[in-house]
Design a protein around this motif. Structure first.
Motif, mmCIF file in Angstrom:
data_model
loop_
_atom_site.group_PDB
_atom_site.id
_atom_site.type_symbol
_atom_site.label_atom_id
_atom_site.label_comp_id
_atom_site.label_asym_id
_atom_site.label_seq_id
_atom_site.Cartn_x
_atom_site.Cartn_y
_atom_site.Cartn_z
ATOM 1 N N TYR A 83 42.603 47.240 44.482
ATOM 2 C CA TYR A 83 43.554 46.661 43.523
ATOM 3 C C TYR A 83 42.975 46.936 42.157
ATOM 4 N N ARG A 84 43.793 47.730 41.545
ATOM 5 C CA ARG A 84 43.239 48.137 40.115
ATOM 6 C C ARG A 84 44.192 47.339 39.234
ATOM 7 N N LEU A 85 43.732 46.696 38.063
ATOM 8 C CA LEU A 85 44.389 45.817 37.229
ATOM 9 C C LEU A 85 45.198 46.665 36.548
ATOM 10 N N GLU A 86 44.742 47.714 36.041
ATOM 11 C CA GLU A 86 45.364 48.660 35.106
ATOM 12 C C GLU A 86 47.020 49.183 35.990
ATOM 13 N N TRP A 87 46.658 49.421 37.127
ATOM 14 C CA TRP A 87 47.834 49.784 38.109
ATOM 15 C C TRP A 87 48.650 48.530 38.327
ATOM 16 N N GLN A 88 48.282 47.366 38.365
ATOM 17 C CA GLN A 88 49.064 46.196 38.744
ATOM 18 C C GLN A 88 49.360 46.238 40.348
#
Lengths: 262, 105
Positions: free
Chosen positions: A206-211
């Motif tokens: 889960y990448r925060l930048e990708w949401q």
């Protein structure tokens, strides 16, 4: 005396580049090996470690439902053959691997797709679709804490060598290779970020930048976009070769799936 | 919409208990455009209600400032054994619900 030094270095360089030299001499792992989680802040670490708050767990929940869902003409679910998903423990440590039937290199996503097409006789899932990410993350999470068990043998050596070649090849307008950042300069700052070793052990993440959730191939595409190089389609043979090299390169780093990153 | 709910299975009467809710949702802000430049319509979970044995004990009204895959944590007072029910809906009209039981001694 100094006149004798240069030729020695040249010979050493020639030896390293000579064909047939063992893997250990030509491909290098970073020392010491560090998971990307060590380069993130305490908030990201806390988010990954909290089994409930980790947003990737939503995909695990989704994957667990898909595991039981009958599909195709024979109404077969993953569980119909494999039983409880816990039986998948250790399976992900052997990917990417050479598929015996097709003699092609496939990763975990590829194996799930193959299962769907051949065993369940239904349409494969789109690479990077929510469902494929969910199933991949669910299966890989069963091996959490285990290091990958990748051995370079005559069957996969060609892919490994090509992956290594891609790792060190400079590409794009920025003319950078993977190694320029993640092998030679990890731990140093790049703007506000600390450069990681680029390890694949937490994927899918889960990448925060990708949401949202993303695969290793999405991350590779993001890096290629960053150096302004051509992005290849998901599941491209080049990415699979690179994935094999990265798997070897991660040594005994334990699988962290489902990871959280910035 | 996958969702995860965390409710303690057992509690003592009068205890403050933590309830945690996570819902898979893109929480589309309405400010983004797709690859062709077309605006992506706003679509967020705008309301979540928690009922404890039919009585509303918590309500959240959310907007475009909430990140994707919202995670909420709140406390309620354990009163009686029974059921907690969670209902939510987004701008597109999609709804979801989950339930969890609790034993209060």
């Amino acid at each position: 005396m100094s006149g004798y030094r240069l030729p020695l270095i040249l010979i050493a360089g020639w030896l390293a580049a000579a064909p047939g030299v063992s893997v250990a001499q030509t491909a290098v792992r970073p020392q010491p090996l560090k998971s990307g989680i060590e380069f993130t802040g305490p908030e990201v670490r806390a988010l990954q470690e909290d089994e409930f708050a980790n947003p990737a767990m939503l995909w695990i929940t989704r994957g667990a439902a898909l595991w039981q869902q009958p599909v195709g003409p024979a109404q077969q679910s993953c569980a119909s053959c494999h039983g409880d998903v816990a039986t998948m423990k250790g399976v992900a440590t052997h990917y990417p691997q050479i598929d015996k039937g097709s003699a092609r290199l496939i990763n975990l996503e590829g194996r799930i797709q193959q299962c769907r097409e051949v065993r369940q006789q239904t349409a494969p899932l789109r690479y990077e679709s929510e469902d494929l990410l969910a199933l991949t993350a669910l299966v890989r999470m069963q091996s959490r804490g285990m290091p990958l068990a990748i051995e370079i043998d005559p069957q996969n050596r060609r892919h490994f060598e090509r992956g290594r070649e891609l790792y060190y090849r400079r590409v794009g307008q920025m003319n950078l290779s993977c190694a320029n950042c993640h092998q030679d300069n990890w731990g140093k700052r790049l703007g506000p970020e600390t450069i990681s070793q680029g390890q694949g052990n937490p994927y899918p993440i889960y990448r925060l930048e990708w949401q949202t959730m993303g695969s290793l191939h999405r991350r590779l595409r993001a890096c290629l976009s960053g150096v302004r190089a051509e992005m290849l389609p998901y599941g491209a043979p080049e990415y699979l070769d690179l994935e094999l090299y990265l798997a070897w390169r991660s040594g005994d780093l334990p699988i962290e799936t489902p990871g959280v990153r910035r | 919409m996958a969702a995860r709910i965390s409710v303690p299975q057992n509690a003592r009467r009068g205890d403050n208990i933590e309830i945690r809710v996570a819902i898979q949702h893109p929480m589309e802000t309405g400010y983004r455009t797709d690859d062709n430049g077309t605006a992506i319509p706003k679509n967020v979970i705008n309301k979540l209600v928690c009922r404890y044995n039919g009585v509303e004990v918590f309500r959240a009204e959310m907007g475009s400032g909430i990140a994707a895959n919202p995670y909420l944590s709140f406390f309620i007072v354990a009163a009686n054994s029974g059921e907690l029910r969670f209902d939510w809906g987004d701008d597109s009209g999609a709804t979801g619900s989950e339930r969890a039981s609790i034993i209060v001694a």
